[in-house]
Design an enzyme around this catalytic site. Structure first.
Site, mmCIF file in Angstrom:
data_model
loop_
_atom_site.group_PDB
_atom_site.id
_atom_site.type_symbol
_atom_site.label_atom_id
_atom_site.label_comp_id
_atom_site.label_asym_id
_atom_site.label_seq_id
_atom_site.Cartn_x
_atom_site.Cartn_y
_atom_site.Cartn_z
ATOM 1 N N ASP A 112 -44.861 38.516 3.439
ATOM 2 C CA ASP A 112 -45.350 39.163 4.622
ATOM 3 C C ASP A 112 -44.722 38.535 5.828
ATOM 4 O O ASP A 112 -44.930 39.370 7.074
ATOM 5 C CB ASP A 112 -46.870 39.134 4.893
ATOM 6 C CG ASP A 112 -47.668 39.785 3.676
ATOM 7 O OD1 ASP A 112 -47.160 40.654 3.015
ATOM 8 O OD2 ASP A 112 -48.756 39.548 3.478
ATOM 9 N N THR B 15 -53.710 29.976 2.098
ATOM 10 C CA THR B 15 -53.568 28.433 1.665
ATOM 11 C C THR B 15 -53.360 27.547 2.520
ATOM 12 O O THR B 15 -53.800 26.343 2.545
ATOM 13 C CB THR B 15 -51.839 28.852 0.945
ATOM 14 O OG1 THR B 15 -52.052 29.848 0.011
ATOM 15 C CG2 THR B 15 -51.390 27.688 0.271
HETATM 16 O O1 F6P Z 1 -49.909 38.423 0.604
HETATM 17 C C1 F6P Z 1 -48.688 38.960 0.046
HETATM 18 C C2 F6P Z 1 -49.054 40.504 -0.416
HETATM 19 O O2 F6P Z 1 -48.206 41.086 -1.250
HETATM 20 C C3 F6P Z 1 -49.597 41.504 0.701
HETATM 21 O O3 F6P Z 1 -48.319 42.128 1.125
HETATM 22 C C4 F6P Z 1 -50.342 42.262 -0.095
HETATM 23 O O4 F6P Z 1 -51.191 43.221 0.745
HETATM 24 C C5 F6P Z 1 -51.161 41.667 -1.254
HETATM 25 O O5 F6P Z 1 -50.489 40.609 -1.189
HETATM 26 C C6 F6P Z 1 -51.602 42.052 -2.176
HETATM 27 O O6 F6P Z 1 -52.466 41.233 -2.937
HETATM 28 P P1 F6P Z 1 -52.654 41.258 -4.663
HETATM 29 O O7 F6P Z 1 -51.277 40.760 -5.157
HETATM 30 O O8 F6P Z 1 -53.827 40.131 -4.680
HETATM 31 O O9 F6P Z 1 -52.965 42.496 -5.078
#
Ligand code: F6P
Length: 357
Positions: A136, A114
């Site tokens: 994260d 972003t």
């Molecule tokens: O960036 C946040 C996060 O939750 C990461 O910790 C994780 O690897 C990813 O997004 C999961 O992404 P999505 O919700 O697209 O499956």
């Protein structure tokens, strides 16, 4: 009259609404007639022209509400220059909607990807202020991101719950924590939950060292062990491969995630029973914890203050307990990773926790 656009982008987190409320409340104090529009589903709304007008009442009662009232989506930065639906030029469309909607500023809440797009929009002449969102905690220029502490609480709770059942059954348990590229969440939840072994993307593990740590615990009479493993944990062997080689190797990998592979290897080498728990997206769900509500409110207020001062092209970062403006060009494209030589890692090792390295 001022017109401000709010946009939440990338994976959601618990504290997005609390953050928007913080920005809005501060803006309404200064400009009672400010018009706030919610751009729907992140950059998608900015590209394809979808938004809704928000009223002061829309920001009432959302301090404790998880998710985002304006929706979000993932729009990868690397695809921003590729044509979108019906051949649309995405960057041109975003700029044109910004102008058409008469915006004085875009308030963008999001993570690393972003921020790259936010910086691009700023370079293209849009007024942009951003806020660091992600469970994260990997955004450069800020000690903490909003959403992180709430996710730490949930991941820690998962480990806490595992503790009691692990003790009853004398098993090895793996709790897989979110974080593909960085291990802050796993590190904090692992320490807080009293994990015996913590495996992070930044510290490639040697399975022999993991097994040695487990055997040591057994020899000491410990009946169970708990591993906190990041989604992106990687063995030393795999870390030595090129991106291409790793991709080819993973193509034939039968395991749904790294924890299952580690679990199988542990069972084969120790003869101990292993169980795996993946809390997954529960880590992004539910209500923000009080700590996140505070930093979201503070960051929100500070972001509004930048708008009031007409200071654009910045992220509001949290550094040494103060909120500071960090230039977007410095934030974009960098990751804040766990440094294997940092004091937190040394202290954690001092507690007898193994990183399998
Ligand atoms: O960036 C946040 C996060 O939750 C990461 O910790 C994780 O690897 C990813 O997004 C999961 O992404 P999505 O919700 O697209 O499956």
């Amino acid at each position: 009259m001022k017109r401000i656009g709010f946009l939440t982008s990338g994976g959601d987190c618990q504290s997005l609404n609390a953050t928007m409320r913080g920005v809005a409340k501060t803006l309404y104090q200064k400009y009672p007639d400010v018009e706030i529009i919610g751009i729907l589903e992140g950059y998608k709304g900015l590209i394809y022209g979808n938004y809704k007008k928000l009223k002061p009442s829309d920001f009432s009662g959302i301090l404790t509400q998880g998710g985002t009232i304006i929706g979000t989506s993932r729009q990868p930065f690397k695809k921003m220059r590729e044509p979108g639906e019906n051949g649309i030029d995405k960057v041109k469309a975003m700029k044109s909607n910004y102008k058409k909607w008469n915006l004085d500023c875009l308030v963008i809440m999001g993570g690393n990807g972003t921020h790259k797009t936010a910086n691009l929009l700023s370079e293209e002449g849009c007024n942009v202020v951003t806020l660091p969102k992600t469970i994260d905690n990997d955004i450069w220029g800020t000690d903490i991101t909003f959403g992180f502490q709430s996710a730490v609480n949930i991941a820690t709770n998962a480990i806490d719950c595992i503790h009691t059942t692990a003790a009853s059954h004398s098993r090895v348990f793996i709790v897989e924590v979110m974080g593909h590229k960085v291990g802050w969440l796993t590190l904090h939840a692992g320490i807080a939950g009293g994990a015996d072994i913590i495996l992070l993307p930044e510290i490639p593990y040697d399975i022999n060292k993991v097994v040695a740590a487990l055997n040591k615990r057994s020899a000491e009479g410990k009946k169970f062990s708990i591993l906190a493993v990041a989604e992106g944990a990687i063995s030393k062997e795999d870390a030595a491969l090129s991106k291409k080689e790793l991709k080819a190797k993973r193509k034939n990998n039968p395991y749904p995630s790294i924890s299952y592979q580690i679990g199988k290897e542990i069972e084969e080498r120790t003869g101990q029973e292993v169980r795996i728990t993946v809390p997954g997206h529960t880590q992004r769900g539910g209500e923000p914890c009080p700590y996140d509500r505070v930093i979201s409110s503070r960051l929100g207020s500070a972001a509004a203050q930048l708008i009031i001062e007409g200071k654009y092209g910045y992220m509001v970062g949290f550094q040494n307990n103060e909120i500071v403006p960090v230039p977007l060009k410095d934030v974009a494209g960098k990751l804040k990773m766990v440094d294997p030589n940092s004091s937190i890692i040394k202290e954690t090792k001092g507690l007898g926790i193994s990183f399998g390295d």
